[in-house]
Design an enzyme around this catalytic site. Structure first.
Site, PDB file in Angstrom:
ATOM      1  N   THR A 188     -17.239   0.420  -2.704  1.00  0.00           N
ATOM      2  CA  THR A 188     -16.126   0.349  -1.764  1.00  0.00           C
ATOM      3  C   THR A 188     -16.439   1.216  -0.551  1.00  0.00           C
ATOM      4  OG1 THR A 188     -14.962   2.235  -2.733  1.00  0.00           O
ATOM      5  CG2 THR A 188     -14.473   0.062  -3.644  1.00  0.00           C
ATOM      6  N   GLU A 335     -11.840  -4.124  -4.979  1.00  0.00           N
ATOM      7  CA  GLU A 335     -11.535  -4.008  -6.405  1.00  0.00           C
ATOM      8  C   GLU A 335     -11.056  -5.313  -7.030  1.00  0.00           C
ATOM      9  OE1 GLU A 335     -11.048   0.139  -4.659  1.00  0.00           O
ATOM     10  OE2 GLU A 335     -10.711  -1.927  -4.024  1.00  0.00           O
ATOM     11  N   LYS A 443       5.731   8.526   9.094  1.00  0.00           N
ATOM     12  CA  LYS A 443       7.043   9.017   8.627  1.00  0.00           C
ATOM     13  C   LYS A 443       7.668   9.873   9.729  1.00  0.00           C
ATOM     14  CE  LYS A 443       4.959   9.157   4.035  1.00  0.00           C
ATOM     15  NZ  LYS A 443       3.583   8.883   4.520  1.00  0.00           N
ATOM     16  N   TRP A 448      10.403   5.490   7.609  1.00  0.00           N
ATOM     17  CA  TRP A 448       9.045   4.976   7.518  1.00  0.00           C
ATOM     18  C   TRP A 448       8.835   3.907   8.584  1.00  0.00           C
ATOM     19  CZ3 TRP A 448       6.672   4.288   1.982  1.00  0.00           C
ATOM     20  CH2 TRP A 448       6.740   5.511   1.307  1.00  0.00           C
TER      21      TRP A 448
END
Length: 546
Positions: A188, A335, A443, A448
């Site tokens: 990854t 993944e 934030k 958010w």
């Protein structure tokens, strides 16, 4: 329940889901179909099958055995496609090395994967030259060359790829073995810590191929992959098997075109000359192509492009649709092998804006994918198109952990679901839309804010080429958003004009009024990861004092 297991007569053949069995149909059905490498090589599927057998014989001759790991360092090529098959079909593990990592990271992945052999393109010899004294596991190298130019290297080779194939037999009897045998591994390219190794079995790759074909091939028209297509990847083959689509294309027996090293000139030339109809890439690559002078000169009305790796900007999608390009989103990650969702348009009576909205969503789950959007307690979020949570998944083709990393494997699979780290909402029609990465959400004063949504709105301005929004620490608000802007060539726009542009969306209630705190900085370029994604960790470090 054991009493209900099917009974098998002694002579029955238990058909294992092995990669070798994906080769059955195209060789039988259309052996004259072509595989093309740049403007240098062209051969049939029948010849491809022979070359896979030759490669298996050549690798066996230099010592490759079942269980060995064979690494490949190459651009997208016919050689890579042959390795996709021959290496795992021998029972060995194919390690697709990310050649865009730093030499130290490449050394780490070679050692961590315990590579036994490396097939290396001559362009990457300087990397191996730099680290060869510290490579502990590799027993031999095979040289990959497009020409016959002399080399300046102290590395020794078992041989040159084409020379080895020239003297190898064109028949190989590939053995059956357990379908759960590891077939591939790669690393990854996350922005934190060392690269993490993921791995996939023959069974997983076959099931991913079949389910993805079912999803891509059963759309009535839009975004459909079918036997009359001409396929060219514009996602590196080292990155999640080029999204697994070379396996699908080969299974369908369609014409395939491999472009080598990506340059806009060569990509556009091949699209035009070979009449490419299906590709996939990240938005940054498509942006490069759309900015090239040749882009406006070729007919792209039959080109379907699947976008992944990052959110598809609405402005980019709208511009592509105007050129006749069938552009739409898909979603997955290293993944997950990778495909999890596709954003096909299934309704005919949509307005242009409604269709654009669907194409830019994350999409609907593929067959066999159980996808949930959950809160921190793994409870499902209401499918109202507004409430957000993390995407967690189960599917037959997900990595079962990180290679030799039990702690992070358990974190990845906590609660029995693979945690993607992506924040999303879901609507009543089962379309998912990612709003951010958990680590990239901004934030502000307890609220958010989606950096992806803000980037999308910024890119609707005609003068903006690229935008990346990050959150920077702020004593009063917790965080404040910073927009990094790359202007289009010769475009003129001021910070004040962009602020006014965003205020228009605030006034309409499209985005939170907290975005009024947005700061804007014009830059020449935006930092990317090795696979072309915006590197927000690097951007936060680089601009933390702005």
């Amino acid at each position: 329940m054991s009493d209900n297991l099917i009974q098998r007569t002694m002579s029955a053949y238990t058909y294992p889901l092995l990669i070798k069995n994906l080769l059955q149909a195209p060789v039988v059905d259309d052996p004259q179909q072509q595989i093309v490498y740049r403007d240098q090589m062209r051969f049939t599927y029948a010849e491809f099958h022979q070359r896979v057998c030759k490669l298996a014989n050549a690798l066996t001759e230099i010592g490759v055995q079942p269980g060995d790991t064979v690494a490949v360092m190459d651009w997208d090529s016919h050689r890579y496609l042959e390795c996709f098959y021959a290496v795992p079909m021998l029972g060995a593990v194919l390690h697709t090395v990310n050649i865009r990592l730093s030499p130290e990271q490449i050394l780490y992945t070679i050692d961590h994967a315990e590579d036994d052999y490396i097939l290396v393109n001559e362009e990457f010899l300087p990397i191996l030259q730099q680290i060869k004294g510290r490579i502990d596991t590799v027993r031999d190298y095979v040289l990959l060359q497009d020409g016959q130019q002399p080399l300046e290297t102290s590395l020794s080779f078992a041989g040159e790829y084409e020379a080895l194939l020239d003297v190898a037999a064109d028949h190989f009897e590939f053995a059956d073995f357990d379908e759960n045998t590891r077939a591939t591994t790669f690393y990854t390219t996350g922005t934190t810590g060392l690269p993490k190794g993921v791995y996939f079995s023959h069974r997983q790759l076959v099931l991913h191929t079949l389910a993805s074909l079912a999803a891509l091939g059963t759309s009535a028209e839009q975004g459909r992959l079918h036997q009359n297509d001409v396929y060219m990847p514009i996602t590196p083959m080292f990155h999640v098997h080029a999204w697994g689509i070379p396996y699908m294309a080969t299974s369908l027996g369609i014409k395939q075109v491999y472009p080598g090293k990506y340059t806009p000139d060569m990509l556009l030339k091949l699209i035009d000359k070979e009449q490419v109809t299906f590709s996939h890439c990240v938005p940054t690559i498509l942006h490069l192509l759309m900015s090239h002078p040749s882009f406006a000169e070729i007919d792209l009305s039959n080109w379907k492009v699947l976008i992944g790796g990052a959110a598809l900007p609405r402005a980019m999608c709208a511009a592509a649709l105007k050129r006749g390009i069938d552009l739409y989103s898909g979603y997955g990650m290293s993944e997950t092998c990778p495909l999890l969702t596709l954003a096909h348009v299934t309704d005919d009576d949509l307005s242009n804006e409604e269709e654009l909205e669907i194409r830019c969503k994350t999409g609907r789950p593929l067959p066999l994918v159980k996808l949930r959007v959950v809160d921190e307690e793994l409870a499902d979020i209401p499918p109202d198109g507004e409430s957000v949570g993390e995407i967690v998944v189960r599917a037959p083709w997900l990595t079962q952990g990180y290679l030799k990393d039990q702690r992070n494997s358990e974190v990845l699979w906590r609660g029995g679901y693979l945690h993607t780290g992506d924040v999303a909402n879901r609507n009543a029609q089962n379309y998912v839309k990612i709003t951010d990465r958990i680590k990239d959400v901004i934030k502000i004063g307890g609220e958010w804010i989606s950096s992806l949504e803000l980037e999308d709105l910024l890119c609707t301005h005609a003068s903006i080429g690229e935008a990346a929004v990050i959150g920077l620490p702020d004593d009063k608000w917790g965080e404040k958003p910073l927009a990094l802007i790359v202007k289009k060539a010769a475009a003129e726009v001021s910070e004040k004009k962009l602020q006014q542009h965003i205020h228009g969306f605030i006034d309409k209630g499209i985005i939170s009024k907290q975005v009024i705190l947005l700061k804007i900085k014009f830059v020449e370029a935006i930092d990317k990861t090795s696979v072309g994604k915006v590197n927000k960790k690097a951007l936060r470090e680089k601009y933390q004092q702005v």
